[in-house]
Design a protein around this motif. Structure first.
Motif, PDB file in Angstrom:
ATOM      1  N   LYS A   1       0.831  -1.074   0.078  1.00 42.66           N
ATOM      2  CA  LYS A   1       0.121   0.036   0.068  1.00 42.66           C
ATOM      3  C   LYS A   1       0.778   1.342  -0.123  1.00 42.66           C
ATOM      4  O   LYS A   1       0.550   2.284  -0.911  1.00 42.66           O
ATOM      5  CB  LYS A   1      -0.986  -0.084   1.164  1.00 42.66           C
ATOM      6  CG  LYS A   1      -2.142  -0.953   1.085  1.00 42.66           C
ATOM      7  CD  LYS A   1      -3.146  -0.874   2.197  1.00 42.66           C
ATOM      8  CE  LYS A   1      -4.352  -1.787   2.048  1.00 42.66           C
ATOM      9  NZ  LYS A   1      -5.007  -1.526   3.196  1.00 42.66           N
ATOM     10  N   GLU A   2       1.936   1.393   0.949  1.00 43.14           N
ATOM     11  CA  GLU A   2       2.908   2.514   0.879  1.00 43.14           C
ATOM     12  C   GLU A   2       3.508   2.709  -0.549  1.00 43.14           C
ATOM     13  O   GLU A   2       3.550   3.728  -1.148  1.00 43.14           O
ATOM     14  CB  GLU A   2       3.776   2.283   1.653  1.00 43.14           C
ATOM     15  CG  GLU A   2       3.488   2.342   3.287  1.00 43.14           C
ATOM     16  CD  GLU A   2       4.212   1.793   4.442  1.00 43.14           C
ATOM     17  OE1 GLU A   2       5.185   1.569   4.125  1.00 43.14           O
ATOM     18  OE2 GLU A   2       4.039   1.936   5.539  1.00 43.14           O
ATOM     19  N   ALA A   3       3.982   1.477  -1.179  1.00 42.85           N
ATOM     20  CA  ALA A   3       4.656   1.435  -2.514  1.00 42.85           C
ATOM     21  C   ALA A   3       3.504   2.232  -3.573  1.00 42.85           C
ATOM     22  O   ALA A   3       3.913   3.072  -4.464  1.00 42.85           O
ATOM     23  CB  ALA A   3       5.027   0.191  -3.047  1.00 42.85           C
ATOM     24  N   LEU A   4       2.499   1.724  -3.277  1.00 41.22           N
ATOM     25  CA  LEU A   4       1.191   2.089  -4.553  1.00 41.22           C
ATOM     26  C   LEU A   4       1.015   3.708  -4.135  1.00 41.22           C
ATOM     27  O   LEU A   4       0.842   4.321  -5.095  1.00 41.22           O
ATOM     28  CB  LEU A   4      -0.148   1.481  -4.146  1.00 41.22           C
ATOM     29  CG  LEU A   4      -1.201   1.656  -4.999  1.00 41.22           C
ATOM     30  CD1 LEU A   4      -1.009   1.451  -6.581  1.00 41.22           C
ATOM     31  CD2 LEU A   4      -2.410   0.857  -4.564  1.00 41.22           C
ATOM     32  N   GLU A   5       1.091   4.196  -3.067  1.00 40.98           N
ATOM     33  CA  GLU A   5       1.019   5.597  -2.386  1.00 40.98           C
ATOM     34  C   GLU A   5       1.705   6.268  -3.164  1.00 40.98           C
ATOM     35  O   GLU A   5       1.576   7.482  -3.799  1.00 40.98           O
ATOM     36  CB  GLU A   5       0.749   5.624  -1.139  1.00 40.98           C
ATOM     37  CG  GLU A   5      -0.498   5.386  -0.446  1.00 40.98           C
ATOM     38  CD  GLU A   5      -1.850   6.231  -1.195  1.00 40.98           C
ATOM     39  OE1 GLU A   5      -1.790   7.487  -1.459  1.00 40.98           O
ATOM     40  OE2 GLU A   5      -2.761   5.178  -1.575  1.00 40.98           O
ATOM     41  N   VAL A   6       3.265   5.704  -3.270  1.00 37.86           N
ATOM     42  CA  VAL A   6       4.308   6.722  -3.747  1.00 37.86           C
ATOM     43  C   VAL A   6       4.009   6.625  -5.350  1.00 37.86           C
ATOM     44  O   VAL A   6       4.361   7.532  -5.793  1.00 37.86           O
ATOM     45  CB  VAL A   6       5.734   5.917  -3.184  1.00 37.86           C
ATOM     46  CG1 VAL A   6       6.716   6.403  -4.281  1.00 37.86           C
ATOM     47  CG2 VAL A   6       5.895   6.003  -1.846  1.00 37.86           C
TER      48      VAL A   6
ATOM     49  N   LYS B   1       1.162   6.630  -6.988  1.00 38.11           N
ATOM     50  CA  LYS B   1       0.358   7.391  -7.434  1.00 38.11           C
ATOM     51  C   LYS B   1       0.843   8.980  -7.150  1.00 38.11           C
ATOM     52  O   LYS B   1       0.600   9.598  -8.246  1.00 38.11           O
ATOM     53  CB  LYS B   1      -0.934   7.297  -6.403  1.00 38.11           C
ATOM     54  CG  LYS B   1      -1.738   5.906  -6.563  1.00 38.11           C
ATOM     55  CD  LYS B   1      -2.884   5.829  -5.637  1.00 38.11           C
ATOM     56  CE  LYS B   1      -3.610   4.688  -5.572  1.00 38.11           C
ATOM     57  NZ  LYS B   1      -4.874   4.615  -4.611  1.00 38.11           N
ATOM     58  N   LYS B   2       1.604   9.175  -6.357  1.00 35.23           N
ATOM     59  CA  LYS B   2       2.131  10.807  -6.263  1.00 35.23           C
ATOM     60  C   LYS B   2       3.004  10.835  -7.204  1.00 35.23           C
ATOM     61  O   LYS B   2       3.092  11.976  -7.871  1.00 35.23           O
ATOM     62  CB  LYS B   2       2.759  10.683  -4.928  1.00 35.23           C
ATOM     63  CG  LYS B   2       1.741  10.876  -3.404  1.00 35.23           C
ATOM     64  CD  LYS B   2       2.665  11.028  -2.369  1.00 35.23           C
ATOM     65  CE  LYS B   2       1.535  10.727  -1.193  1.00 35.23           C
ATOM     66  NZ  LYS B   2       2.243  11.048   0.239  1.00 35.23           N
ATOM     67  N   PHE B   3       3.924  10.001  -7.688  1.00 33.94           N
ATOM     68  CA  PHE B   3       4.906  10.159  -8.737  1.00 33.94           C
ATOM     69  C   PHE B   3       3.988  10.269 -10.093  1.00 33.94           C
ATOM     70  O   PHE B   3       4.451  10.983 -11.016  1.00 33.94           O
ATOM     71  CB  PHE B   3       5.623   9.040  -8.719  1.00 33.94           C
ATOM     72  CG  PHE B   3       6.825   9.036  -9.782  1.00 33.94           C
ATOM     73  CD1 PHE B   3       7.996  10.132  -9.537  1.00 33.94           C
ATOM     74  CD2 PHE B   3       6.843   8.266 -11.121  1.00 33.94           C
ATOM     75  CE1 PHE B   3       8.919  10.316 -10.555  1.00 33.94           C
ATOM     76  CE2 PHE B   3       7.963   8.546 -12.075  1.00 33.94           C
ATOM     77  CZ  PHE B   3       8.759   9.560 -11.718  1.00 33.94           C
ATOM     78  N   GLN B   4       2.876   9.617 -10.298  1.00 32.03           N
ATOM     79  CA  GLN B   4       1.922   9.538 -11.653  1.00 32.03           C
ATOM     80  C   GLN B   4       1.443  10.963 -11.534  1.00 32.03           C
ATOM     81  O   GLN B   4       1.521  11.679 -12.682  1.00 32.03           O
ATOM     82  CB  GLN B   4       0.817   8.586 -11.319  1.00 32.03           C
ATOM     83  CG  GLN B   4       0.077   8.608 -12.507  1.00 32.03           C
ATOM     84  CD  GLN B   4      -1.031   7.516 -12.478  1.00 32.03           C
ATOM     85  OE1 GLN B   4      -1.404   7.039 -11.452  1.00 32.03           O
ATOM     86  NE2 GLN B   4      -1.427   7.020 -13.757  1.00 32.03           N
ATOM     87  N   VAL B   5       0.995  11.482 -10.291  1.00 29.92           N
ATOM     88  CA  VAL B   5       0.571  12.805 -10.350  1.00 29.92           C
ATOM     89  C   VAL B   5       1.679  13.983 -10.786  1.00 29.92           C
ATOM     90  O   VAL B   5       1.381  14.859 -11.531  1.00 29.92           O
ATOM     91  CB  VAL B   5      -0.120  13.267  -9.059  1.00 29.92           C
ATOM     92  CG1 VAL B   5      -0.417  14.850  -8.996  1.00 29.92           C
ATOM     93  CG2 VAL B   5      -1.399  12.552  -8.789  1.00 29.92           C
ATOM     94  N   PHE B   6       2.742  13.721 -10.241  1.00 28.32           N
ATOM     95  CA  PHE B   6       3.894  14.640 -10.754  1.00 28.32           C
ATOM     96  C   PHE B   6       4.397  14.558 -12.008  1.00 28.32           C
ATOM     97  O   PHE B   6       4.606  15.431 -12.731  1.00 28.32           O
ATOM     98  CB  PHE B   6       5.115  14.101  -9.905  1.00 28.32           C
ATOM     99  CG  PHE B   6       6.482  14.968 -10.052  1.00 28.32           C
ATOM    100  CD1 PHE B   6       6.560  16.279  -9.834  1.00 28.32           C
ATOM    101  CD2 PHE B   6       7.319  14.142 -10.848  1.00 28.32           C
ATOM    102  CE1 PHE B   6       7.668  16.741  -9.854  1.00 28.32           C
ATOM    103  CE2 PHE B   6       8.526  14.971 -11.138  1.00 28.32           C
ATOM    104  CZ  PHE B   6       8.807  16.065 -10.531  1.00 28.32           C
ATOM    105  N   LEU B   7       4.361  13.361 -12.869  1.00 29.00           N
ATOM    106  CA  LEU B   7       4.458  13.325 -14.132  1.00 29.00           C
ATOM    107  C   LEU B   7       3.515  13.832 -15.059  1.00 29.00           C
ATOM    108  O   LEU B   7       3.961  14.544 -15.924  1.00 29.00           O
ATOM    109  CB  LEU B   7       4.717  11.544 -14.564  1.00 29.00           C
ATOM    110  CG  LEU B   7       5.893  10.782 -14.072  1.00 29.00           C
ATOM    111  CD1 LEU B   7       6.082   9.490 -14.277  1.00 29.00           C
ATOM    112  CD2 LEU B   7       7.124  11.652 -14.607  1.00 29.00           C
ATOM    113  N   LYS B   8       2.353  13.878 -14.856  1.00 25.73           N
ATOM    114  CA  LYS B   8       1.467  14.430 -15.343  1.00 25.73           C
ATOM    115  C   LYS B   8       1.410  15.881 -15.355  1.00 25.73           C
ATOM    116  O   LYS B   8       1.042  16.564 -16.458  1.00 25.73           O
ATOM    117  CB  LYS B   8      -0.145  13.877 -14.961  1.00 25.73           C
ATOM    118  CG  LYS B   8      -0.565  12.669 -15.335  1.00 25.73           C
ATOM    119  CD  LYS B   8      -1.976  12.185 -14.696  1.00 25.73           C
ATOM    120  CE  LYS B   8      -2.353  10.979 -15.034  1.00 25.73           C
ATOM    121  NZ  LYS B   8      -3.831  10.511 -14.663  1.00 25.73           N
TER     122      LYS B   8
END
Length: 96
Positions: A78-83, A85-92
């Motif tokens: 879950k922690e890895a998934l949250e990281v 998700k945050k990285f995906q928002v950053f890339l977008k």
């Protein structure tokens, strides 16, 4: 310090209490086994009969240990998934 007991020893201890009607307190003192441990053995014996005390410890203990391992692994995932998700928002945001 945790001690390991052979299943024959556990069966004999439980037998003293259940079949021979000795008090848990008495058996605990004689065998130098904590009363709570004896109650756990009795519970397991009553639940599983002659199939109790298989392997290294009880079935319940093994199952609890596996559940804890799965919970720990789940938390890490879950922690890895949250990281991610945050990285995906950053890339977008950076691709616009």
């Amino acid at each position: 310090m945790k001690r390991n007991y052979f299943k024959e020893f556990k069966f004999q201890a439980v037998s003293l209490i259940i079949k021979e009607k000795h008090l848990v307190h008495f058996v605990s003192k004689q065998l130098e086994v904590h009363e709570n441990t004896l109650y756990l053995w009795i519970s397991e014996y009553e639940k599983h009969g002659n199939r109790a005390f298989l392997g290294n410890g009880s079935r319940e203990f093994a199952a609890q240990k596996e559940v804890k391992r799965f919970e720990k692994e789940n938390k890490k995932l879950k922690e890895a998934l949250e990281v991610l998700k945050k990285f995906q928002v950053f890339l977008k945001r950076n691709h616009r």
